[in-house]
Write a protein that holds these residues in place. Sequence first.
Motif, PDB file in Angstrom:
ATOM      1  N   LEU A  68      63.783 -75.833 -10.748  1.00 50.12           N
ATOM      2  CA  LEU A  68      64.386 -75.560 -12.051  1.00 50.12           C
ATOM      3  C   LEU A  68      65.838 -75.086 -11.957  1.00 50.12           C
ATOM      4  CD1 LEU A  68      64.049 -75.532 -15.087  1.00 50.12           C
ATOM      5  CD2 LEU A  68      63.048 -73.233 -14.916  1.00 50.12           C
ATOM      6  N   PRO A  69      66.212 -74.246 -10.965  1.00 54.89           N
ATOM      7  CA  PRO A  69      67.623 -73.849 -10.867  1.00 54.89           C
ATOM      8  C   PRO A  69      68.574 -75.038 -10.724  1.00 54.89           C
ATOM      9  CG  PRO A  69      66.274 -72.388  -9.532  1.00 54.89           C
ATOM     10  CD  PRO A  69      65.362 -73.499  -9.999  1.00 54.89           C
ATOM     11  N   VAL A  70      68.135 -76.113 -10.062  1.00 55.91           N
ATOM     12  CA  VAL A  70      68.997 -77.286  -9.915  1.00 55.91           C
ATOM     13  C   VAL A  70      69.246 -77.934 -11.275  1.00 55.91           C
ATOM     14  CG1 VAL A  70      69.321 -79.483  -8.712  1.00 55.91           C
ATOM     15  CG2 VAL A  70      68.002 -77.654  -7.629  1.00 55.91           C
ATOM     16  N   VAL A  71      68.235 -77.909 -12.148  1.00 54.43           N
ATOM     17  CA  VAL A  71      68.390 -78.443 -13.503  1.00 54.43           C
ATOM     18  C   VAL A  71      69.278 -77.525 -14.335  1.00 54.43           C
ATOM     19  CG1 VAL A  71      67.161 -79.090 -15.622  1.00 54.43           C
ATOM     20  CG2 VAL A  71      66.128 -79.560 -13.394  1.00 54.43           C
ATOM     21  N   LEU A  72      69.126 -76.236 -14.149  1.00 54.25           N
ATOM     22  CA  LEU A  72      69.876 -75.254 -14.936  1.00 54.25           C
ATOM     23  C   LEU A  72      71.337 -75.129 -14.500  1.00 54.25           C
ATOM     24  CD1 LEU A  72      67.093 -72.534 -15.084  1.00 54.25           C
ATOM     25  CD2 LEU A  72      68.014 -73.775 -17.054  1.00 54.25           C
ATOM     26  N   GLN A  73      71.663 -75.645 -13.324  1.00 52.27           N
ATOM     27  CA  GLN A  73      73.025 -75.518 -12.793  1.00 52.27           C
ATOM     28  C   GLN A  73      73.752 -76.861 -12.756  1.00 52.27           C
ATOM     29  OE1 GLN A  73      72.477 -73.615  -8.958  1.00 52.27           O
ATOM     30  NE2 GLN A  73      71.376 -71.899  -9.876  1.00 52.27           N
ATOM     31  N   GLN A  74      73.467 -77.706 -13.719  1.00 54.11           N
ATOM     32  CA  GLN A  74      74.109 -79.012 -13.785  1.00 54.11           C
ATOM     33  C   GLN A  74      75.578 -78.909 -14.205  1.00 54.11           C
ATOM     34  OE1 GLN A  74      72.845 -82.536 -13.331  1.00 54.11           O
ATOM     35  NE2 GLN A  74      71.780 -81.175 -11.918  1.00 54.11           N
ATOM     36  N   ASN A  75      76.345 -79.879 -13.728  1.00 57.45           N
ATOM     37  CA  ASN A  75      77.760 -79.953 -14.074  1.00 57.45           C
ATOM     38  C   ASN A  75      77.912 -80.643 -15.431  1.00 57.45           C
ATOM     39  OD1 ASN A  75      80.580 -80.048 -13.948  1.00 57.45           O
ATOM     40  ND2 ASN A  75      80.579 -81.929 -12.737  1.00 57.45           N
ATOM     41  N   TYR A  76      77.486 -79.925 -16.471  1.00 61.47           N
ATOM     42  CA  TYR A  76      77.514 -80.486 -17.827  1.00 61.47           C
ATOM     43  C   TYR A  76      77.944 -79.389 -18.789  1.00 61.47           C
ATOM     44  CZ  TYR A  76      76.341 -84.007 -21.334  1.00 61.47           C
ATOM     45  OH  TYR A  76      76.430 -84.957 -22.334  1.00 61.47           O
ATOM     46  N   ALA A  77      78.889 -79.724 -19.656  1.00 60.40           N
ATOM     47  CA  ALA A  77      79.543 -78.704 -20.480  1.00 60.40           C
ATOM     48  C   ALA A  77      78.619 -78.046 -21.502  1.00 60.40           C
ATOM     49  CB  ALA A  77      80.752 -79.321 -21.196  1.00 60.40           C
ATOM     50  N   ASN A  78      77.801 -78.820 -22.168  1.00 65.15           N
ATOM     51  CA  ASN A  78      77.017 -78.277 -23.285  1.00 65.15           C
ATOM     52  C   ASN A  78      75.609 -78.871 -23.271  1.00 65.15           C
ATOM     53  OD1 ASN A  78      76.043 -77.222 -25.650  1.00 65.15           O
ATOM     54  ND2 ASN A  78      77.590 -78.134 -26.980  1.00 65.15           N
ATOM     55  N   TYR A  79      74.660 -78.105 -22.751  1.00 63.77           N
ATOM     56  CA  TYR A  79      73.281 -78.582 -22.737  1.00 63.77           C
ATOM     57  C   TYR A  79      72.317 -77.403 -22.712  1.00 63.77           C
ATOM     58  CZ  TYR A  79      72.524 -77.649 -17.698  1.00 63.77           C
ATOM     59  OH  TYR A  79      72.363 -77.056 -16.462  1.00 63.77           O
ATOM     60  N   GLU A  80      71.092 -77.680 -23.110  1.00 63.87           N
ATOM     61  CA  GLU A  80      70.021 -76.703 -23.053  1.00 63.87           C
ATOM     62  C   GLU A  80      68.848 -77.289 -22.265  1.00 63.87           C
ATOM     63  OE1 GLU A  80      68.580 -75.915 -26.989  1.00 63.87           O
ATOM     64  OE2 GLU A  80      67.883 -77.977 -27.310  1.00 63.87           O
TER      65      GLU A  80
END
Length: 376
Positions: A68-80
């Motif tokens: 899950l941390p890999v999903v939460l630390q994506q290089n994307y400006a605005n996401y949930e």
Amino acid sequence: MELTLLVSLENCLLGILIFCFLIQLYFSLFVHLKLALVKVDEIPDRAAKPLSVVICARNETENLKQYLPVVLQQNYANYEVVVVNDRSWDGTKDLLEEFSKQYKHLKIVTVNEGSKFIAGKKFAVTMGIKATSNEWLVFTDADCMPASPNWLLGMQQPDDDQTEIVLGYSPYLKKKGLLNALIRFETFFTAVNYLSFALKGMPYMGVGRNMAYKKSLFFNNKGFAAHMHIPSGDDDLFVNAHAHHNNTAIRINKDAQVWSVPNTSFGAYLRQKKRHFGAGKLYKAKHKFILSAQIMVQFLFYVVFALLLFFKTTFYPALVILALSIIVRCFIYPRLLKRLSYADLSWWFPVLDLLLFIFLVFNGFVSIFVKKIQWK
């Protein structure tokens, strides 16, 4: 008289083998070759629109802790990231609450046991979608790890607003043993099929480990209502019902792939394929025909080839046709194995192709007698 009948039988079998070979050539050269030759899209360097990631988890504490941390630390400006805790009792709730203190873009949805509860992953997915704030939804599983921090950049909504569905790719992690090789090769073959047919303008399925679509597409078509009674199919049945040549795109860039944890026992793998087999029964008629024809042609090819080896006059022609089949496919599929992150299987392609065929026949037979299936 007997000699004449024997010659007629040999010629008939040889004709069937040639016919099967020609059908093989069609799928290899006019369908799968498209995927081998298509230009791989570059990952965009910016996030165009906000998006929501949906993950359903039932008793997935260890996987969530790792991936899950890999999903939460994506290089994307605005996401949930919306994680649906689906009736877990292994500490998933406490782990997610700890993550939410560190990651403010994590949203937790809890599904509790209850008399009104509708069993199955589709209910959990629906609850997750309802909780999202954005139009573009990206789906993955708790036991999946994005290949790079740019995964979401690759799976974001395309500039073409007409595109409502994006089909991604999710290979399995490499482990020791023949079962792992077979699982990865079967995943490869499935991916080659659905991605190639999507390129050909006839999308028929996707995998929930890595796919995306519009929230409005889901609700405008009443979600999973048409197949809520089927335990599986939250991914492939939804795509099968609503994807077409104008609204579907694929993404196979290595940075946009999602790695998944494979089953480690044959029994667990068989149960997984049983769920998929059950969903496949509800595919559109043309898709069922094409997929069934593929398996039947492969079945006939190997069976008829084996029979022809018992006749002197057809022994060598049968060997030549088999050799041509292997040569043509070895020109295409090792290239695809490399493109789809399974380069280590390239040298084993002919063997795994035969083993996969045997497994698919066995799985189809077992599926007739094993009826009870569930998502977790």
